[in-house]
Design a protein around this motif. Sequence first.
Motif, PDB file in Angstrom:
ATOM      1  N   ALA A 209       0.802  -1.217   0.000  1.00  0.00           N
ATOM      2  CA  ALA A 209       0.000   0.000   0.000  1.00  0.00           C
ATOM      3  C   ALA A 209       0.838   1.272   0.000  1.00  0.00           C
ATOM      4  N   SER A 210       2.151   1.179   0.196  1.00  0.00           N
ATOM      5  CA  SER A 210       3.005   2.359   0.221  1.00  0.00           C
ATOM      6  C   SER A 210       3.272   2.847  -1.199  1.00  0.00           C
ATOM      7  N   LEU A 211       3.940   3.999  -1.303  1.00  0.00           N
ATOM      8  CA  LEU A 211       4.295   4.503  -2.626  1.00  0.00           C
ATOM      9  C   LEU A 211       5.236   3.531  -3.332  1.00  0.00           C
ATOM     10  N   ALA A 212       6.183   2.952  -2.582  1.00  0.00           N
ATOM     11  CA  ALA A 212       7.078   1.958  -3.173  1.00  0.00           C
ATOM     12  C   ALA A 212       6.293   0.742  -3.648  1.00  0.00           C
ATOM     13  N   GLY A 213       5.306   0.323  -2.865  1.00  0.00           N
ATOM     14  CA  GLY A 213       4.469  -0.795  -3.277  1.00  0.00           C
ATOM     15  C   GLY A 213       3.643  -0.459  -4.505  1.00  0.00           C
ATOM     16  N   ALA A 214       3.167   0.784  -4.575  1.00  0.00           N
ATOM     17  CA  ALA A 214       2.425   1.216  -5.759  1.00  0.00           C
ATOM     18  C   ALA A 214       3.325   1.199  -6.988  1.00  0.00           C
ATOM     19  N   ALA A 215       4.597   1.576  -6.802  1.00  0.00           N
ATOM     20  CA  ALA A 215       5.547   1.522  -7.917  1.00  0.00           C
ATOM     21  C   ALA A 215       5.735   0.087  -8.386  1.00  0.00           C
ATOM     22  N   ARG A 216       5.833  -0.832  -7.445  1.00  0.00           N
ATOM     23  CA  ARG A 216       5.980  -2.241  -7.811  1.00  0.00           C
ATOM     24  C   ARG A 216       4.756  -2.734  -8.580  1.00  0.00           C
ATOM     25  N   THR A 217       3.567  -2.368  -8.106  1.00  0.00           N
ATOM     26  CA  THR A 217       2.349  -2.770  -8.802  1.00  0.00           C
ATOM     27  C   THR A 217       2.314  -2.211 -10.214  1.00  0.00           C
ATOM     28  N   ALA A 218       2.679  -0.934 -10.361  1.00  0.00           N
ATOM     29  CA  ALA A 218       2.665  -0.304 -11.680  1.00  0.00           C
ATOM     30  C   ALA A 218       3.621  -1.007 -12.634  1.00  0.00           C
TER      31      ALA A 218
END
Length: 234
Positions: A209-218
């Motif tokens: 759910a973090s920004l880093a996690g969002a980057a991974r999802t993207a």
Amino acid sequence: MARCVLRLKLEAYLRRDPHLAKASQPVAASLEVALANLETADKAEALRGLEGAAAAQWFSALAANLDPQWPFPGRNRRPPRDPVNALLSLGYTLALGEARKQVLIQGLDPALGFLHMPAPARDGMALDALEPLRVAVDCIIVNMLDEFKPQDFTSSRDEGFRLSKAARGRFYALWSAASAQDFGGLFAAEQEAREMDESRDDQAGPPTASLAGAARTAVRRLRSTLPEIQPWDT
């Protein structure tokens, strides 16, 4: 892949738009139209035109929600001509570093972009991965403006507006806390649920759910649009 980049970005705009109280409905309507037109755009110029129009609508909504002490005529850079753009540029730079890291983790070449075509000294793929994250950066910056004053910025003809040295430590502390917050819902819910399942046992990875996690999802979403490369038989 360029279409996927913009689809993710427009989805992120729409999912964050309710947080903008003013001008929300007309902006949301414009973004819905852009998302629908995305599927029929058949040239790179048309895709970039849709993205540019959507970004202009988004930034107009941001401007409508800012305190009058923070004039924001729209996005500008190199150099940034107002404090808000100075903070946006700094935030995008930090998010780009995270996007580049996730691109490398997924085994992709940071330089080989699709929306951002390869060019000398430009990480096109990392910039592609940054696009869906920009809305999260925008929200972080808008939410932290209350912690600053116009006097926290310096300006010059050559460098534009910059955060003063005394205020930079405050910015990085705020950024560290804000980028760890919950960005769940930035992309399609069903995809995020799958990403959550895949990452539960990944102790070395960032929280989904973090920004880093969002980057991974993207990056994973973008990678899924690429054809599988079969190994050579030897």
